[in-house]
Structures are given as structure tokens and as C-alpha cells.
Design a protein around this motif. Structure first.
Motif, PDB file in Angstrom:
ATOM      1  N   ASN A 104      11.767 -13.932   1.502  1.00  0.00           N
ATOM      2  CA  ASN A 104      10.968 -14.373   0.367  1.00  0.00           C
ATOM      3  C   ASN A 104      10.348 -13.157  -0.306  1.00  0.00           C
ATOM      4  N   LEU A 105      10.787 -12.847  -1.502  1.00  0.00           N
ATOM      5  CA  LEU A 105      10.313 -11.666  -2.205  1.00  0.00           C
ATOM      6  C   LEU A 105       9.272 -12.001  -3.268  1.00  0.00           C
ATOM      7  N   GLY A 106       8.693 -13.184  -3.184  1.00  0.00           N
ATOM      8  CA  GLY A 106       7.632 -13.552  -4.107  1.00  0.00           C
ATOM      9  C   GLY A 106       6.437 -12.628  -3.954  1.00  0.00           C
ATOM     10  N   LYS A 107       5.691 -12.447  -5.027  1.00  0.00           N
ATOM     11  CA  LYS A 107       4.579 -11.505  -4.995  1.00  0.00           C
ATOM     12  C   LYS A 107       3.503 -11.895  -4.003  1.00  0.00           C
ATOM     13  N   ALA A 108       3.409 -13.196  -3.693  1.00  0.00           N
ATOM     14  CA  ALA A 108       2.392 -13.654  -2.744  1.00  0.00           C
ATOM     15  C   ALA A 108       2.850 -13.518  -1.296  1.00  0.00           C
ATOM     16  N   SER A 109       4.107 -13.176  -1.103  1.00  0.00           N
ATOM     17  CA  SER A 109       4.647 -13.075   0.253  1.00  0.00           C
ATOM     18  C   SER A 109       4.113 -11.851   0.977  1.00  0.00           C
ATOM     19  N   ALA A 110       3.757 -12.055   2.253  1.00  0.00           N
ATOM     20  CA  ALA A 110       3.296 -10.929   3.063  1.00  0.00           C
ATOM     21  C   ALA A 110       4.406  -9.904   3.236  1.00  0.00           C
ATOM     22  N   TRP A 111       5.643 -10.370   3.294  1.00  0.00           N
ATOM     23  CA  TRP A 111       6.772  -9.454   3.455  1.00  0.00           C
ATOM     24  C   TRP A 111       7.008  -8.633   2.194  1.00  0.00           C
ATOM     25  N   HIS A 112       6.753  -9.245   1.022  1.00  0.00           N
ATOM     26  CA  HIS A 112       6.891  -8.495  -0.235  1.00  0.00           C
ATOM     27  C   HIS A 112       5.947  -7.300  -0.231  1.00  0.00           C
ATOM     28  N   LYS A 113       4.706  -7.536   0.186  1.00  0.00           N
ATOM     29  CA  LYS A 113       3.728  -6.445   0.266  1.00  0.00           C
ATOM     30  C   LYS A 113       4.154  -5.417   1.313  1.00  0.00           C
ATOM     31  N   TYR A 114       4.700  -5.897   2.413  1.00  0.00           N
ATOM     32  CA  TYR A 114       5.119  -4.988   3.479  1.00  0.00           C
ATOM     33  C   TYR A 114       6.228  -4.052   3.004  1.00  0.00           C
ATOM     34  N   PHE A 115       7.208  -4.586   2.271  1.00  0.00           N
ATOM     35  CA  PHE A 115       8.303  -3.753   1.766  1.00  0.00           C
ATOM     36  C   PHE A 115       7.801  -2.768   0.716  1.00  0.00           C
ATOM     37  N   GLN A 116       6.802  -3.171  -0.072  1.00  0.00           N
ATOM     38  CA  GLN A 116       6.197  -2.226  -1.014  1.00  0.00           C
ATOM     39  C   GLN A 116       5.529  -1.077  -0.258  1.00  0.00           C
ATOM     40  N   ASP A 117       4.864  -1.427   0.837  1.00  0.00           N
ATOM     41  CA  ASP A 117       4.196  -0.405   1.648  1.00  0.00           C
ATOM     42  C   ASP A 117       5.199   0.567   2.251  1.00  0.00           C
ATOM     43  N   ILE A 118       6.389   0.081   2.582  1.00  0.00           N
ATOM     44  CA  ILE A 118       7.419   0.956   3.133  1.00  0.00           C
ATOM     45  C   ILE A 118       7.792   2.041   2.117  1.00  0.00           C
ATOM     46  N   GLU A 119       7.873   1.670   0.848  1.00  0.00           N
ATOM     47  CA  GLU A 119       8.189   2.657  -0.190  1.00  0.00           C
ATOM     48  C   GLU A 119       7.108   3.732  -0.256  1.00  0.00           C
ATOM     49  N   ILE A 120       5.853   3.307  -0.165  1.00  0.00           N
ATOM     50  CA  ILE A 120       4.756   4.278  -0.171  1.00  0.00           C
ATOM     51  C   ILE A 120       4.836   5.169   1.059  1.00  0.00           C
ATOM     52  N   ALA A 121       5.125   4.557   2.207  1.00  0.00           N
ATOM     53  CA  ALA A 121       5.212   5.321   3.455  1.00  0.00           C
ATOM     54  C   ALA A 121       6.314   6.372   3.377  1.00  0.00           C
ATOM     55  N   GLU A 122       7.416   6.052   2.736  1.00  0.00           N
ATOM     56  CA  GLU A 122       8.512   7.008   2.602  1.00  0.00           C
ATOM     57  C   GLU A 122       8.092   8.192   1.734  1.00  0.00           C
ATOM     58  N   GLN A 123       7.314   7.926   0.675  1.00  0.00           N
ATOM     59  CA  GLN A 123       6.811   9.019  -0.164  1.00  0.00           C
ATOM     60  C   GLN A 123       5.840   9.890   0.625  1.00  0.00           C
ATOM     61  N   ILE A 124       4.989   9.252   1.412  1.00  0.00           N
ATOM     62  CA  ILE A 124       4.046   9.989   2.252  1.00  0.00           C
ATOM     63  C   ILE A 124       4.792  10.870   3.241  1.00  0.00           C
ATOM     64  N   ASP A 125       5.821  10.326   3.864  1.00  0.00           N
ATOM     65  CA  ASP A 125       6.609  11.093   4.829  1.00  0.00           C
ATOM     66  C   ASP A 125       7.230  12.327   4.187  1.00  0.00           C
ATOM     67  N   ARG A 126       7.761  12.168   2.985  1.00  0.00           N
ATOM     68  CA  ARG A 126       8.370  13.314   2.288  1.00  0.00           C
ATOM     69  C   ARG A 126       7.324  14.386   2.009  1.00  0.00           C
ATOM     70  N   ASP A 127       6.141  13.964   1.585  1.00  0.00           N
ATOM     71  CA  ASP A 127       5.084  14.931   1.284  1.00  0.00           C
ATOM     72  C   ASP A 127       4.561  15.611   2.546  1.00  0.00           C
ATOM     73  N   LEU A 128       4.461  14.863   3.639  1.00  0.00           N
ATOM     74  CA  LEU A 128       3.972  15.453   4.884  1.00  0.00           C
ATOM     75  C   LEU A 128       4.935  16.506   5.418  1.00  0.00           C
ATOM     76  N   GLN A 129       6.205  16.332   5.177  1.00  0.00           N
ATOM     77  CA  GLN A 129       7.180  17.335   5.599  1.00  0.00           C
ATOM     78  C   GLN A 129       6.971  18.659   4.868  1.00  0.00           C
ATOM     79  N   ARG A 130       6.342  18.584   3.685  1.00  0.00           N
ATOM     80  CA  ARG A 130       6.112  19.790   2.885  1.00  0.00           C
ATOM     81  C   ARG A 130       4.689  20.326   3.036  1.00  0.00           C
ATOM     82  N   THR A 131       3.892  19.706   3.878  1.00  0.00           N
ATOM     83  CA  THR A 131       2.501  20.129   4.042  1.00  0.00           C
ATOM     84  C   THR A 131       2.426  21.382   4.901  1.00  0.00           C
TER      85      THR A 131
END
Length: 457
Positions: free
Chosen positions: A211-238
Motif C-alpha cells: 500500500n503506497l498511499g500517503k497515509a500508509s506507514a510503509w509509504h513513510k518507511y520507504f521515504q525514510d529509506i531514501e533519506i537514509a541512503e543519502q545520509i549513508d553517502r554523505d557519511l562515507q565522505r565525512t
């Protein structure tokens, strides 16, 4: 400082000022009992670095040995050589350093800390090693109260709050659901059958991973994964030159994982801001200082303490990360204008040259200086020394930051006056090595007080 001057949208107000206060000063469990919607929605040696041909070859298998090595490096004298090439430390300098350490240690040992006196001592530089800088920064950021009798209580409460936030907000919906069900089963003493098929649990449409509806907890979780991937890339360069942050040792992996959790949790708690590239650089000095504290209990809780202090530090400059506020009275453009006003008040010739002759817009260089608190302009040890002065300024971090930025311009005045647009831009985007104590002295000697600019804007 600039708080209260801008009427933010309800979402932005709830996401930052109110939540910042509750995260560090207090925490309402009722927020979570109501589903947590308010939270989510809404000379000497340098620090140890990699050898050119030794990357990864001397990995420590024992994490304790790595921590010991890191602690030992923090105890060393790591002051950079001045540009004039001085390579010896006089007896008077050694005596002065010992006296400074003794004065700060004495002040931090008092039952009631005199914060004004601590600010005066810290602005001249805190000593490396021994955990003095870690304790002083916590006090200067307001994370620790002035009364030592309250320290244990405050630390325990805030560390528990962080653990609860991390547990509830960084688990996947499925993990969190299983945890709640397990706790419910234990609470009601429900015994699972020894034989037969496992009981089935109904999954609602809202809780289904597809369920990819905006109210879905999983929708928010997958959005967070995208943020986490950006954080991981930046931490590798820290700070890739420092083993504490980089490489493939168990210690560096552990440090990156802790910083990842801090940044991801910050993003989830502040949906109006989320994660912005460069926040990893602002977190790095805090996490390093706290995790290398010689007090073992403090070092073990460096992640929780770093999160709370990171939130406090950003609360003074968070508007710089919000693009919607760029042109407001609290946005980054207003702050850049204040820098130019300060430069004009102290050296109109240089101000006029940069503004009208070469037309080097401060957004081309000072945007990074200000938003990342100078973490990209100097070596790591110099950053910590500069931050001693930033955190100890009685008018706030941003006031001293503008002074240091203005001093950076004044200290290369002759080169700027003789340079054209291209030369000046290159110089300011790749700031040269400088005597940090001289730079900070120039910053302290500037006039007028930058706080006066806010009244006229």
C-alpha cells in the motif's frame, strides 16, 4: 536570537521550535500514547589519518583496541604548526596550557558551575583530551544544567528518551508491530501453543507493504529509506582522512551507524526540514568529542548525548536549512546581509571592492561557511578550536560565527584587493591555512556588536 520574529506555518512551527524544546528539555509520553503523529508528521601531531599506501591494511579486529588507539590520539598535542614554521613550544606556552587546563578542570569540578566564567575560559580554547571539552560543550549548549547535582538525573532522562524515540521511529512497521504484539502477549500472559500451526494475524490495508498511499506507514518507511541512503553517502565522505569516521574497521562502522541514526531520527522528527546535505559535517565534531570522552559511561552514551546537542545547536540556525525561508528576516540571505554590514562597518574599502569592483556575492562562499559552521574550511582540530569560541559566545553561536567569517575576509584583505572575480572566488572557496588564534582574536576585536544589526533590519 532571531526566534519569534517570523510567523511560521503551523506545520513548521510544530516541527521545530516546540519539538526541539520537548526533545531536550522534556518529553510527553502522551504524544506516543496518541500515536506519535506530532513527532513524525508534521608543534605536534594531527589526528590520526590514513597513510597513502596503508588504507585498510592495519585494521583492528578488536574494537576496544581501536577505541584505545583513538583515545590515545586525542590525548596528544595536535596543534598545527603556524604558517611562520615555528616547530617548538616554549616553556611559557607549556605553562600557560597547563594553567588553562587546571582552571577549566577546577571550574568544571564545582558543585555549581559559573557559566559566565566557563564562557570566558572556553572562548580562549578548551584543552584536548581528558573529557574537559565534552563536558564544557554540554554545559555551553545547555544540555547539562549548572548544578552538578542534577547532571545524573538529566543525562539518564534524556538518554532514555532518545532510546525510546529511536526504538519507535527507526523500526520498520513490521518490526514495530511484532514488538508491540510480543509485549502484549507477555503482559496478558498468553501462552503460544506448543503444537499446531502458528496463529495468523490480520493485516489491515493501511499496514500492508504494497500500500503506497500517503497515509500508509510503509509509504513513510520507504521515504525514510531514501533519506537514509543519502545520509549513508554523505557519511562515507565525512572526514575521509580520519580513521575515526572512515575506513572499514569495526569502530568506524559503528561511528557511522550511530551518526546515521541521529541524522535519520532528526529528519523524521522534523518533516519540514528533514535531512539536508551537510548536516553530517555539523554533527561530526560533536559526536567525535563525546565518543572520545575519557569517562566510559559518557562515551558509551555518546549517540544519545550527540543527538540532543545536535538538535540544540541547529535550533540556532535551522532556518538556514529551510529554502522556503531563504528570503525571510531569519533566512540565509538575511544572515549574509548581516555579514556584509559587519564587513562594511569594519573595512569599507574591502566591502566596496568585493561588492562593486569584483562583485563576489557572499552566497558564492559564505553560504557554506555559515550553514556548515565552518566545518569545510579548516582541518578537524582547528574546527574544534573555533567551535570552542562559537559555543561560548554569550550572544549565541550565530553572532560569533559572523564575526569569524568577517575576520576571515579581513585576514586575506591584501590578496582580495589585488584579485579579480575569479581569483577572489577561488581564494574564498578554498580558504588558505591561517593561524587560528590570530583569526579568532581578529573576530573578537571587531566592532560593532553584530546583535545591533538585527534591530535595524
Amino acid at each position: 536570537m532571531l526566534k519569534g520574529k517570523l510567523k511560521l506555518p503551523e506545520v513548521a512551527r510544530r516541527a521545530f521550535p516546540d519539538r526541539l524544546g520537548s526533545l531536550v528539555m522534556g518529553f510527553d509520553d502522551k504524544d506516543y500514547e496518541n500515536g506519535g503523529s506530532d513527532l513524525v508528521l508534521g608543534s605536534g601531531e594531527e589526528l590520526e589519518t590514513f597513510e597513502p599506501n596503508g588504507f585498510g591494511l592495519d585494521r583492528e579486529s578488536d574494537e576496544e583496541e581501536e577505541r584505545k588507539s583513538s583515545d590515545e590520539s586525542d590525548w596528544r598535542i595536535r596543534q598545527r604548526l603556524d604558517k611562520d614554521g615555528a616547530n617548538s613550544v616554549s616553556a611559557s606556552e607549556i605553562f600557560a596550557a597547563d594553567e588553562k587546563r587546571s582552571n577549566i578542570a577546577f571550574e568544571l569540578s564545582q558543585k555549581e558551575i559559573n557559566l559566565e566564567k566557563l564562557q570566558r575560559l572556553a572562548t580562549l580554547g578548551l584543552p584536548d583530551g581528558g573529557g574537559l571539552r565534552a563536558t564544557a560543550w554540554k554545559l555551553l549548549l545547555g544540555y547539562l544544567p549548572a548544578s552538578r547535582d542534577l547532571w545524573e538525573k538529566e543525562l539518564t532522562e534524556n538518554r532514555l528518551k532518545y532510546a525510546k524515540l529511536k526504538e519507535e521511529l527507526l523500526l520498520s512497521p513490521a518490526e514495530y508491530r511484532r514488538k508491540i504484539e510480543a509485549l502484549d502477549a507477555m503482559e496478558h500472559d498468553v501462552d503460544s501453543p506448543a503444537d499446531g500451526p502458528l496463529p495468523r494475524h490480520e493485516i489491515s490495508h493501511e499496514d500492508h507493504p504494497l500500500n503506497l498511499g500517503k497515509a500508509s506507514a510503509w509509504h513513510k518507511y520507504f521515504q525514510d529509506i531514501e533519506i537514509a541512503e543519502q545520509i549513508d553517502r554523505d557519511l562515507q565522505r565525512t572526514h575521509p582522512d580520519l580513521k575515526f569516521f572512515s575506513g572499514d574497521t569495526s569502530l568506524s562502522r559503528k561511528n557511522r551507524e550511530a551518526m546515521r541514526s541521529i541524522l535519520l531520527l532528526f529528519a523524521k522528527l522534523n518533516p519540514a526540514i528533514r535531512y539536508v546535505q551537510g548536516m553530517n559535517e555539523v554533527l561530526a565534531p560533536i559526536y567525535y568529542i563525546f565518543s572520545t570522552d575519557t569517562d566510559e559511561q559518557n562515551a558509551e552514551n555518546a549517540e544519545a548525548d550527540s543527538f540532543c546537542c545536535f538538535v540544540r545547536l541547529l535550533s540556532d540556525s535551522v532556518d538556514h536549512f529551510c529554502q522556503q525561508l531563504d528570503n525571510s528576516s531569519v533566512g540565509i540571505h538575511s544572515t549574509l546581509s548581516r555579514l556584509l554590514e559587519l564587513l562594511k562597518a569594519n573595512d569599507e574599502e574591502l566591502w566596496r571592492h568585493l561588492e562593486f569592483t569584483t562583485k563576489v556575492n557572499p552566497q558564492f562562499y559564505a553560504f557554506r561557511w555559515i550553514t556548515l559552521l565552518l566545518t569545510q574550511e579548516f582541518n578537524f582540530h582547528s574546527i574544534m578550536r573555533i567551535w570552542d569560541s562559537l559555543l561560548s559566545n554569550s550572544f549565541g553561536v550565530q553572532e560569533m560565527l559572523l564575526r569569524v567569517c568577517c575576520a576571515m575576509l579581513l585576514c586575506v584583505k591584501s590578496r582580495l584587493l589585488s584579485g579579480d572575480f575569479a581569483a577572489n572566488l577561488k581564494l574564498l572557496q578554498h580558504y588558505p591555512e591561517i593561524n587560528i588564534e590570530h583569526l579568532l582574536q581578529v573576530a573578537r576585536d571587531l566592532s560593532p556588536d553584530t546583535s545591533s544589526f538585527r534591530l535595524s533590519m
